[in-house]
Design a protein around this motif. Structure first.
Motif, PDB file in Angstrom:
ATOM      1  N   ARG A   1       0.836  -1.197   0.000  1.00  0.00           N
ATOM      2  CA  ARG A   1       0.000   0.000   0.000  1.00  0.00           C
ATOM      3  C   ARG A   1       0.880   1.259   0.000  1.00  0.00           C
ATOM      4  O   ARG A   1       1.958   1.270   0.589  1.00  0.00           O
ATOM      5  CB  ARG A   1      -0.952   0.012   1.192  1.00  0.00           C
ATOM      6  N   PRO A   2       0.426   2.325  -0.658  1.00  0.00           N
ATOM      7  CA  PRO A   2       1.245   3.541  -0.717  1.00  0.00           C
ATOM      8  C   PRO A   2       1.293   4.257   0.632  1.00  0.00           C
ATOM      9  O   PRO A   2       0.263   4.407   1.302  1.00  0.00           O
ATOM     10  CB  PRO A   2       0.550   4.399  -1.780  1.00  0.00           C
ATOM     11  N   LEU A   3       2.481   4.683   1.015  1.00  0.00           N
ATOM     12  CA  LEU A   3       2.677   5.476   2.228  1.00  0.00           C
ATOM     13  C   LEU A   3       3.276   6.819   1.818  1.00  0.00           C
ATOM     14  O   LEU A   3       4.212   6.869   1.011  1.00  0.00           O
ATOM     15  CB  LEU A   3       3.623   4.780   3.205  1.00  0.00           C
ATOM     16  N   ARG A   4       2.761   7.878   2.369  1.00  0.00           N
ATOM     17  CA  ARG A   4       3.276   9.228   2.132  1.00  0.00           C
ATOM     18  C   ARG A   4       3.371   9.900   3.493  1.00  0.00           C
ATOM     19  O   ARG A   4       2.345  10.184   4.115  1.00  0.00           O
ATOM     20  CB  ARG A   4       2.343   9.995   1.198  1.00  0.00           C
ATOM     21  N   ILE A   5       4.586  10.120   3.955  1.00  0.00           N
ATOM     22  CA  ILE A   5       4.803  10.597   5.321  1.00  0.00           C
ATOM     23  C   ILE A   5       5.532  11.936   5.274  1.00  0.00           C
ATOM     24  O   ILE A   5       6.547  12.077   4.575  1.00  0.00           O
ATOM     25  CB  ILE A   5       5.606   9.556   6.128  1.00  0.00           C
ATOM     26  N   GLU A   6       5.006  12.906   5.994  1.00  0.00           N
ATOM     27  CA  GLU A   6       5.585  14.247   6.001  1.00  0.00           C
ATOM     28  C   GLU A   6       6.030  14.626   7.404  1.00  0.00           C
ATOM     29  O   GLU A   6       5.390  14.270   8.398  1.00  0.00           O
ATOM     30  CB  GLU A   6       4.576  15.260   5.474  1.00  0.00           C
ATOM     31  N   ALA A   7       7.141  15.369   7.459  1.00  0.00           N
ATOM     32  CA  ALA A   7       7.653  15.914   8.714  1.00  0.00           C
ATOM     33  C   ALA A   7       7.559  17.431   8.640  1.00  0.00           C
ATOM     34  O   ALA A   7       8.110  18.044   7.721  1.00  0.00           O
ATOM     35  CB  ALA A   7       9.107  15.488   8.923  1.00  0.00           C
ATOM     36  N   PRO A   8       6.850  18.076   9.572  1.00  0.00           N
ATOM     37  CA  PRO A   8       6.694  19.533   9.509  1.00  0.00           C
ATOM     38  C   PRO A   8       8.035  20.246   9.684  1.00  0.00           C
ATOM     39  O   PRO A   8       8.942  19.741  10.350  1.00  0.00           O
ATOM     40  CB  PRO A   8       5.737  19.832  10.672  1.00  0.00           C
ATOM     41  N   LEU A   9       8.152  21.408   9.087  1.00  0.00           N
ATOM     42  CA  LEU A   9       9.372  22.195   9.225  1.00  0.00           C
ATOM     43  C   LEU A   9       9.544  22.601  10.686  1.00  0.00           C
ATOM     44  O   LEU A   9       8.606  23.116  11.306  1.00  0.00           O
ATOM     45  CB  LEU A   9       9.280  23.442   8.335  1.00  0.00           C
TER      46      LEU A   9
END
Length: 316
Positions: A292-300
């Motif tokens: 499954r696609p994972l898209r993970i972001e870390a805030p600035l």
């Protein structure tokens, strides 16, 4: 101290996929990291009777020659400081039975050693003692913050390494760079060569003859007088790639003490920048277990947002 004899080690399927240096650090417990790299450089460690590099990924059936080493007597591991425990728990962006993604703080190395008591991997092994196969899937510079993937199973590690090698993992960074950026998107294709100085410091240079291919795409997001906020997308993952590519095209990264512009760094230091302005903001890939696609972001981080706010005020 105890002396071990030469050992022959056949790599199992469960061990395959690990980097050679990381594998040696685990099987030669108590041996300093510097000594591990010394015996690799000298050829005392052999893979299938030949020399190989620390970043070689083990394959099932490989035969390793492990030389005699003096191993420190086992002792109780140091206890993770409470402040770091809480900081890292709060910095976990994603976790399941197969992997963990950490929003790594700037200043925390991925590995301990060289005078550092803790790296991200040692700290997380204490936080997750039941994850006995916890390994770094890739690396970030010590001063870079943001998304760092760790695998919890050998099968996940192999799948993540394969995705990295085949370019099936999206890695996006944010960087504040010096200078007035001309035009829009710019792709940089400059081969890089890693060198180690006598002091042990790693330096990377553009080298069209002996360097390894390195590709970075830069997109300007916000322009200021004498500075630009860039999005950087990587096609390759060479050491210090973004920093050296930006230095090479005349736009060094803010706060970079190794490859940067001292006058630019001093200007931003007066505005509160005490670190490298480079942040791994996003990582996207398919889950190694079910696809499954994972898209993970870390805030600035707040300190970087503060610098941008000051630049906007000054340029208004």
């Amino acid at each position: 101290m105890a002396e071990n004899g030469v050992r022959q080690w056949r790599v199992t399927g469960a061990e395959a996929g690990q980097r050679l240096d990381n594998f040696l650090l685990r099987v030669m417990k108590g041996v300093p990291r510097s000594h591990i790299y010394k015996i690799l450089r000298s050829g005392e460690v052999r893979v299938n009777k030949g020399r190989t590099r620390p970043h070689y990924h083990l394959t099932e059936g490989d035969i390793l020659r492990l030389p005699p080493v003096r191993v420190a007597a086992p002792s109780d591991p140091a206890v993770l400081p409470a402040h770091l425990h809480h900081q890292l728990e709060a910095a976990i962006l994603y976790e399941d039975d197969h992997l963990l993604v950490l929003d790594k703080p700037s200043g925390l190395a991925v590995h301990g050693g060289s005078g550092l008591s803790w790296g991200a991997i040692e700290a997380l092994r204490q936080l997750r003692p039941d994850a006995r196969e916890l390994e770094l899937a890739h690396r970030l510079d010590r001063d870079t913050s943001g998304c760092l993937i760790l695998s919890k199973k050998r099968s996940a590690l192999r799948a993540l390494h394969e995705a990295l090698r085949e370019g099936r993992m999206e890695k996006r960074y944010l960087a504040l760079a010096a200078g007035d950026w001309q035009g829009k998107t710019r792709s940089v294709h400059l081969a890089l060569r890693k060198n180690t100085l006598q002091s042990g410091e790693r330096m990377v240079r553009v080298d069209s003859v002996d360097g390894k291919a390195a590709h970075t795409h830069f997109l300007p997001l916000e322009r200021f007088p004498g500075a630009v906020l860039l999005q950087a997308d990587l096609d390759t993952g060479r050491t210090h790639q973004i920093r050296v590519h930006l230095q090479a095209i005349g736009h060094p990264v803010a706060g970079d003490e190794k490859y940067g512009d001292p006058a630019f760094n001093q200007r931003l230091r007066a505005w509160g920048l005490r670190r490298l302005f480079l942040h791994a903001a996003l990582i996207a890939f398919r889950h190694p277990q079910d696809g499954r696609p994972l898209r993970i972001e870390a805030p600035l981080p707040a300190e970087l947002r503060g610098v941008l706010a000051r630049l906007r005020t000054e340029s208004a």
